[in-house]
Design an enzyme around this catalytic site. Structure first.
Site, PDB file in Angstrom:
ATOM      1  N   HIS A  99      41.824   2.286 -29.487  1.00 15.07           N
ATOM      2  CA  HIS A  99      40.516   1.665 -29.658  1.00 15.07           C
ATOM      3  C   HIS A  99      40.465   0.921 -30.983  1.00 15.07           C
ATOM      4  CE1 HIS A  99      40.136   5.700 -31.441  1.00 15.07           C
ATOM      5  NE2 HIS A  99      39.148   5.222 -32.201  1.00 15.07           N
ATOM      6  N   HIS A 101      37.835  -0.466 -33.864  1.00  8.89           N
ATOM      7  CA  HIS A 101      36.512  -0.469 -34.465  1.00  8.89           C
ATOM      8  C   HIS A 101      36.223  -1.885 -34.945  1.00  8.89           C
ATOM      9  CE1 HIS A 101      36.011   3.968 -34.952  1.00  8.89           C
ATOM     10  NE2 HIS A 101      37.343   3.927 -34.923  1.00  8.89           N
TER      11      HIS A 101
END
Length: 113
Positions: A99, A101
Site C-alpha cells: 500500500h 500512503h
C-alpha cells in the site's frame, strides 16, 4: 488472503471511505490520518510488499502511482503531497499488503521519520 485487512476492504467485508475503485486498484482514506489529506492506494492483487513484487507487477504499481496523482488532484493537494511505501516491519509496515500512503494539505518536513 482471508486474514488480510486490506483484502477484506477490497471484498467489501470491512467498510472504507473509498475515493477511487476500479478492477486493479482502490484508494481510500486512512483511518488514522497523519495529515489533513491522507489516503491509501492499494492493488487489489495481494502483494505483501515491494520486495514481494515480480516483473509482472510493474504495470500495476505504476498504475498505483497514477491513481495517487489523480486522487491527489481531485482532493486539492496536486501541488504538494508525499507518497510513502513502507517495506517490511522494520520500516513501519503494519498491514502486509502493498500500500502507498499519500499525505498532503500541510507542509512536510525533511528528513521524514
Amino acid at each position: 488472503m482471508s486474514d488480510c485487512l486490506f483484502c477484506k476492504i477490497i471484498a467489501g467485508d470491512i467498510p472504507a471511505e473509498k475515493l477511487y475503485d476500479d478492477d486493479d486498484v482502490i484508494a481510500f482514506r486512512d483511518i488514522s490520518p497523519q495529515a489533513p489529506q491522507h489516503f491509501l492506494v492499494i492493488p487489489k492483487k495481494h502483494i505483501i510488499n515491494l520486495s514481494d513484487m515480480t516483473e509482472g507487477d510493474d504495470a500495476l504499481v505504476g498504475k498505483m502511482m497514477r491513481v495517487a496523482a489523480q486522487v491527489a488532484d481531485e482532493y486539492g493537494i496536486k501541488e504538494g503531497y508525499r507518497t510513502v511505501i513502507n517495506n517490511g516491519a522494520d520500516s513501519g509496515q503494519l498491514v502486509f499488503h502493498l500500500h502507498m500512503h499519500v499525505l498532503g494539505g500541510r507542509p512536510m518536513g525533511w528528513p521524514p521519520g
